[in-house]
Design an enzyme around this catalytic site. Structure first.
Site, PDB file in Angstrom:
ATOM      1  N   ASP A  37       0.857  -1.189   0.000  1.00  0.00           N
ATOM      2  CA  ASP A  37       0.000   0.000   0.000  1.00  0.00           C
ATOM      3  C   ASP A  37       0.893   1.241   0.000  1.00  0.00           C
ATOM      4  OD1 ASP A  37      -1.795   2.164   0.922  1.00  0.00           O
ATOM      5  OD2 ASP A  37      -3.213   0.547   1.282  1.00  0.00           O
ATOM      6  N   GLN A 101     -14.239   2.769   1.817  1.00  0.00           N
ATOM      7  CA  GLN A 101     -13.641   2.279   0.569  1.00  0.00           C
ATOM      8  C   GLN A 101     -13.332   3.444  -0.371  1.00  0.00           C
ATOM      9  OE1 GLN A 101     -16.031  -0.575  -1.635  1.00  0.00           O
ATOM     10  NE2 GLN A 101     -14.283  -1.210  -2.890  1.00  0.00           N
ATOM     11  N   HIS A 107     -10.417  -5.730  -2.560  1.00  0.00           N
ATOM     12  CA  HIS A 107      -9.075  -5.886  -1.997  1.00  0.00           C
ATOM     13  C   HIS A 107      -9.150  -6.097  -0.500  1.00  0.00           C
ATOM     14  CE1 HIS A 107     -10.061  -1.584  -2.002  1.00  0.00           C
ATOM     15  NE2 HIS A 107      -9.344  -1.499  -0.896  1.00  0.00           N
ATOM     16  N   PHE A 108      -8.126  -6.762   0.002  1.00  0.00           N
ATOM     17  CA  PHE A 108      -7.966  -6.993   1.433  1.00  0.00           C
ATOM     18  C   PHE A 108      -6.700  -6.284   1.893  1.00  0.00           C
ATOM     19  CE2 PHE A 108     -10.821 -10.283   0.186  1.00  0.00           C
ATOM     20  CZ  PHE A 108     -11.600 -10.548   1.295  1.00  0.00           C
ATOM     21  N   HIS A 109      -6.797  -5.644   3.058  1.00  0.00           N
ATOM     22  CA  HIS A 109      -5.640  -4.993   3.687  1.00  0.00           C
ATOM     23  C   HIS A 109      -5.023  -5.959   4.696  1.00  0.00           C
ATOM     24  CE1 HIS A 109      -6.837  -0.766   2.564  1.00  0.00           C
ATOM     25  NE2 HIS A 109      -8.019  -1.346   2.482  1.00  0.00           N
TER      26      HIS A 109
HETATM   27  P1  AMP Z   1      -9.775   1.264   0.424  1.00  0.00           P
HETATM   28  O1  AMP Z   1      -9.836   2.654   0.974  1.00  0.00           O
HETATM   29  O2  AMP Z   1     -10.173   0.190   1.370  1.00  0.00           O
HETATM   30  O3  AMP Z   1     -10.517   1.219  -0.891  1.00  0.00           O
HETATM   31  O4  AMP Z   1      -8.259   0.946   0.160  1.00  0.00           O
HETATM   32  C1  AMP Z   1      -7.560   1.427  -0.926  1.00  0.00           C
HETATM   33  C2  AMP Z   1      -6.129   1.417  -0.517  1.00  0.00           C
HETATM   34  O5  AMP Z   1      -5.351   1.539  -1.673  1.00  0.00           O
HETATM   35  C3  AMP Z   1      -5.728   2.551   0.433  1.00  0.00           C
HETATM   36  O6  AMP Z   1      -5.170   2.016   1.619  1.00  0.00           O
HETATM   37  C4  AMP Z   1      -4.714   3.353  -0.376  1.00  0.00           C
HETATM   38  O7  AMP Z   1      -3.662   3.819   0.429  1.00  0.00           O
HETATM   39  C5  AMP Z   1      -4.231   2.333  -1.368  1.00  0.00           C
HETATM   40  N1  AMP Z   1      -3.753   2.836  -2.643  1.00  0.00           N
HETATM   41  C6  AMP Z   1      -4.288   3.819  -3.400  1.00  0.00           C
HETATM   42  N2  AMP Z   1      -3.586   3.964  -4.540  1.00  0.00           N
HETATM   43  C7  AMP Z   1      -2.600   3.038  -4.504  1.00  0.00           C
HETATM   44  C8  AMP Z   1      -1.534   2.679  -5.386  1.00  0.00           C
HETATM   45  N3  AMP Z   1      -1.334   3.315  -6.549  1.00  0.00           N
HETATM   46  N4  AMP Z   1      -0.690   1.692  -5.030  1.00  0.00           N
HETATM   47  C9  AMP Z   1      -0.857   1.049  -3.840  1.00  0.00           C
HETATM   48  N5  AMP Z   1      -1.845   1.343  -2.970  1.00  0.00           N
HETATM   49  C10 AMP Z   1      -2.698   2.322  -3.294  1.00  0.00           C
END
Ligand code: AMP
Length: 145
Positions: A37, A101, A107-109
């Protein structure tokens, strides 16, 4: 964006999957891609996404695909533990903007936690150094089994 809607293949994770956007890649198999991330909530914050999917969230996903995705999440979570030795690990997933989101490809964190180290705010942290993410990705990748 609500829980309902149409998958947009212009989202950043779709671009990463197509190789159109950079990512610190950790692992991939036939089913999932894992990468760091860029706005990590902790050191080692890793994302796992399905490779062949037009699910915007958990509710959209085909159960057969989801089974392989969660197995990938477990595999990468184990590698994060082996590489970084955290005290705990948050595995989480958000559905819809009101839930937090921001990217509409399922996606999973995977967020390692250490005693006494505060969790960064979701979607509110600074951008990580790409070189550091590359090193972390390699450390985690080395522990995939
Ligand atoms: P969500 O808010 O659960 O949809 O998670 C999206 C995640 O993607 C967030 O934690 C962002 O920090 C991450 N994110 C956004 N753009 C990118 C990118 N280009 N590469 C890696 N992570 C990203």
């Amino acid at each position: 964006m609500s829980l309902d809607g149409t998958y947009d293949d212009g989202n950043i994770f779709a671009k990463i999957l197509r190789g159109e956007a950079p990512a610190a890649r950790v692992f991939e198999d036939d089913h999932v891609l894992a990468f760091m991330d860029v706005f990590p909530q902790s050191r080692g914050h890793t994302l796992v996404i399905p490779k062949h999917s037009v699910a915007r969230n958990l509710l959209d996903e085909d159960p057969g695909v989801l089974a392989n995705v969660i197995l990938g999440v477990q595999r990468v979570t184990r590698a994060v533990r082996a590489a970084l030795n955290p005290d705990g690990i948050v595995v989480t997933q958000f559905n819809g903007a009101p839930a937090g989101q921001t990217v509409y490809h399922l996606h999973f964190h995977i967020i390692p936690r250490w005693e006494g180290v505060a969790l960064g705010r979701h979607g509110a942290g600074g951008m990580a150094d790409p070189g550091e993410l590359k090193v972390l990705a390699a450390e985690i990748a080395a522990k995939i089994s």
